[in-house]
Structure formats: C-alpha cells, structure tokens
Write a protein that holds these residues in place. Structure first.
Motif, short mmCIF file in Angstrom:
data_model
loop_
_atom_site.label_atom_id
_atom_site.label_comp_id
_atom_site.label_asym_id
_atom_site.label_seq_id
_atom_site.Cartn_x
_atom_site.Cartn_y
_atom_site.Cartn_z
N GLU A 20 47.26 29.45 -33.43
CA GLU A 20 47.21 30.00 -34.78
C GLU A 20 45.87 29.65 -35.43
O GLU A 20 45.35 28.55 -35.22
N THR A 21 45.35 30.56 -36.22
CA THR A 21 44.11 30.30 -36.95
C THR A 21 44.29 29.11 -37.89
O THR A 21 45.29 29.02 -38.61
N GLY A 22 43.35 28.18 -37.85
CA GLY A 22 43.39 27.01 -38.71
C GLY A 22 44.16 25.84 -38.13
O GLY A 22 44.18 24.75 -38.72
N LYS A 23 44.78 26.04 -36.96
CA LYS A 23 45.59 24.99 -36.36
C LYS A 23 44.73 24.16 -35.40
O LYS A 23 43.88 24.68 -34.69
N ALA A 24 44.99 22.86 -35.36
CA ALA A 24 44.27 21.98 -34.44
C ALA A 24 44.83 22.14 -33.04
O ALA A 24 46.03 22.33 -32.84
N ILE A 25 43.93 22.08 -32.05
CA ILE A 25 44.32 22.15 -30.65
C ILE A 25 43.59 21.05 -29.91
O ILE A 25 42.47 20.67 -30.28
N LYS A 26 44.23 20.50 -28.88
CA LYS A 26 43.63 19.41 -28.11
C LYS A 26 43.09 19.93 -26.78
O LYS A 26 43.61 20.89 -26.21
N MET A 27 42.07 19.27 -26.27
CA MET A 27 41.58 19.58 -24.95
C MET A 27 42.72 19.41 -23.95
O MET A 27 43.47 18.43 -24.00
N GLY A 28 42.86 20.39 -23.03
CA GLY A 28 43.91 20.33 -22.02
C GLY A 28 45.18 21.06 -22.42
O GLY A 28 46.06 21.28 -21.58
N GLN A 29 45.29 21.44 -23.69
CA GLN A 29 46.46 22.16 -24.17
C GLN A 29 46.42 23.61 -23.70
O GLN A 29 45.36 24.20 -23.56
N ALA A 30 47.58 24.20 -23.44
CA ALA A 30 47.66 25.58 -22.97
C ALA A 30 47.06 26.53 -24.01
O ALA A 30 47.40 26.48 -25.19
N LEU A 31 46.17 27.41 -23.53
CA LEU A 31 45.46 28.32 -24.41
C LEU A 31 45.76 29.78 -24.06
O LEU A 31 46.15 30.57 -24.92
N LEU A 32 45.58 30.13 -22.79
CA LEU A 32 45.81 31.50 -22.31
C LEU A 32 46.68 31.47 -21.07
O LEU A 32 46.63 30.52 -20.28
N SER A 33 47.44 32.54 -20.90
CA SER A 33 48.26 32.69 -19.71
C SER A 33 47.80 33.91 -18.93
O SER A 33 47.59 34.98 -19.50
N GLY A 34 47.61 33.74 -17.62
CA GLY A 34 47.23 34.85 -16.75
C GLY A 34 48.36 35.18 -15.81
O GLY A 34 49.46 34.61 -15.89
N HIS A 35 48.11 36.11 -14.92
CA HIS A 35 49.16 36.55 -14.01
C HIS A 35 48.71 36.56 -12.58
O HIS A 35 49.28 37.23 -11.72
N SER A 36 47.63 35.83 -12.29
CA SER A 36 47.11 35.78 -10.93
C SER A 36 46.84 34.35 -10.54
O SER A 36 46.71 33.47 -11.39
N ASP A 37 46.76 34.10 -9.25
CA ASP A 37 46.50 32.76 -8.75
C ASP A 37 45.04 32.39 -9.00
O ASP A 37 44.13 33.02 -8.46
N LEU A 38 44.81 31.38 -9.84
CA LEU A 38 43.46 30.95 -10.15
C LEU A 38 43.00 29.80 -9.23
O LEU A 38 41.94 29.24 -9.44
N SER A 39 43.78 29.49 -8.23
CA SER A 39 43.45 28.32 -7.41
C SER A 39 42.90 28.71 -6.05
O SER A 39 42.99 27.96 -5.10
N THR A 40 42.31 29.89 -5.98
CA THR A 40 41.85 30.42 -4.68
C THR A 40 40.37 30.20 -4.45
O THR A 40 39.71 30.99 -3.80
N LEU A 41 39.79 29.14 -5.04
CA LEU A 41 38.37 28.86 -4.83
C LEU A 41 38.09 28.52 -3.36
O LEU A 41 38.90 27.88 -2.73
#
Length: 292
Positions: free
Chosen positions: A271-292
């Motif tokens: 939410e706009t104006g809300k505090a967020i911490k490093m490591g907190q969930a921000l965006l959700s995707g639908h693909s495997d991001l661990s394929t480096l």
C-alpha cells in the motif's frame, strides 16, 4: 515547477530548505562531514540526526559504536532481523522503504505521484531494457534517512552491467515528488538489469540518489558512483546473487524504483505510504525463477 505560494507553511519550509538551496555544494559538504572520523563529532552528529529522525533504531545495528556519521548511515543489521521469503516465485523488497507510487505501467508511462507522469525512456535511456516494461509493473521504494541503507537482490540473478546516469540531487521526499515534474529523471541514478535466467521474466532496479550524501556503492564494483565520478557510464561486471544477498548501499536515504514484466502481480499488503522491510514479499510471478 511548483508555485511556492500554494503550499502550506510547513511544506514551504521543507521545500525551500531541501530544494532551493545549492544542492550540489551542500551534498559535497555533508559527504565530507560524514566521513570525518572523530568520536566526539560523530556522537554529536548522530545526536543531531536523531532529533529529526524519531524512528532511528540504532539498537538493530550489528555494532553500537561508529567511527563516523557515514559509518552509521551505512550500518549493517544484526543477523536474522530481515528474513527472506524463500518462495522462488516471489520477488522480495530489495530494501527497507516506504512504498510510494506503484501499479501498472500504462504503455510506457509511469507515475512518480498522482498527476506527475514520466516516460520509462526518460528514466532508463537504454531501449533494450526499457521496452521490456511496456505495460509491466513498477514500484517506488523510498528509503528514509533513518532507515537501513543497504539494498539486496530481490531474486536469484546475475548482473553483467551497471549504467550510471549523472544528474541533480533533488530531495525525493513526498513534498518534492508532488511538485517537481519528472524528478527521478533529473537525479543521479544507476540502472541495473537483473538477469533471472528465464526468457520472459525481467526485473530492473533503478537506485536514485538524492540531496546530501548522493553516493551509491555497489559491492561488485570498485568504483563509488557519486557526483565526482567521471568514469564510463556503462560499467561491465560479472556478479552472481542469491535472493537476499547484499548488492550495495546508499550513503544517505534515497529511492529504488523496481520494474518488472507484466507476468508479475503485487502481493497482498502493498500500500502507498506503508513501510516495507527488505526480504518481504513484493511481487508474485508464475514461472520458476531458480533456473540460473
């Protein structure tokens, strides 16, 4: 530009103090002052800073004694204070911040505040990068001066280049963002494309420096990117990160703008104006991001 007469008295003082002064020279001065290693001066400067930053939490720092004000600005936190969301489909916040404008990119148009749009190409001149975020999503994360100043990888990724864009040092507080058009596009900044190893998932961070200690230090670069930097704009590198790994730090509070492709959506609680911490969930995707 803003009509100063239309602001409240408090807003006028804030605006005048931070945006009508010689920003560049004040930034040089504070940068010099913050690096002086003197115990008494350091204690005095931190005390003065705490008067204006009521939410300053130095008890969370890994160490309690600082060699300079700059050492305090760039403090590390005690281990375990910022748990990282492990789900590989979740993009985490790269930093502690106050959430500013966020949402969908309208074609190529982004908003720094309501009624204040800018084009992605004005912030990120590289066409190869900026075209990926047409109709994508964005979020502005403002680091207050009192906050933890280090930023971290929001996903497993690698970085092959940092693009530095020299600019001004406008204050990036809400008062200025609502009154100075295309402010982020005017300020000193860097563009960092995070390569996730997936062809359809793209994320880019744009750290934006601001007034006072306008300086960005990346752990994977030898150069400090600040107002005195005269080197190449594009700096090649080869850096690998796991989600949550430290990437660098600001030497004062500032802003990170995160762009992602349109296969991501915002997690609950953003939410706009809300505090967020490093490591907190921000965006959700639908693909495997661990394929480096």
């Amino acid at each position: 530009m803003v009509n100063i007469q239309k602001l409240t008295k408090r807003e006028q003082i804030n605006y005048l103090l931070t945006n009508r002064i010689p920003r560049r020279w004040l930034t040089f001065f504070v940068g010099w002052l913050s690096q002086i290693e003197n115990p008494l001066l350091t204690k005095f400067l931190i005390w003065g800073w705490s008067l204006f930053a009521e939410d300053l939490r130095l008890q969370d720092a890994k160490k309690q004694h600082f060699s300079s004000l700059g050492d305090c600005f760039t403090r590390e936190l005690k281990d375990g204070l910022r748990p990282i969301t492990a789900d590989p489909d979740i993009v985490t916040s790269p930093c502690d911040a106050i959430v500013g404008a966020f949402g969908q990119v309208r074609g190529t148009e982004v908003f720094q505040a309501k009624g204040f749009p800018y084009e992605i190409s004005e912030l990120i001149p590289n066409l190869h990068i900026n075209h990926k975020y047409r109709n994508g999503v964005f979020i502005t994360l403002r680091l207050k001066s009192s906050m933890y100043h280090r930023f971290h990888a929001p996903v497993d990724c690698n970085v092959s280049k940092v693009s530095y864009i020299s600019g001004d040092t406008w204050n990036v507080n809400p008062v200025a963002l609502k009154r100075v058009e295309k402010l982020f596009c005017k300020n000193e900044r860097a563009v960092i494309e995070l390569k996730t190893g997936h062809p359809t998932n793209s994320i880019t961070l744009v750290p934006v420096a601001a007034i006072l200690v306008a300086s960005m230090k990346f752990k994977f670069l030898s150069q400090i990117l600040d107002l005195k930097y005269k080197g190449p704009n594009d700096i090649a590198c080869d850096a690998q990160f796991k989600k949550g790994d430290e990437m660098g730090y600001f030497q004062h509070g500032s802003t990170i703008i995160l762009f992602a492709t349109n296969n991501y959506s915002f997690c609950e609680g953003i939410e706009t104006g809300k505090a967020i911490k490093m490591g907190q969930a921000l965006l959700s995707g639908h693909s495997d991001l661990s394929t480096l």
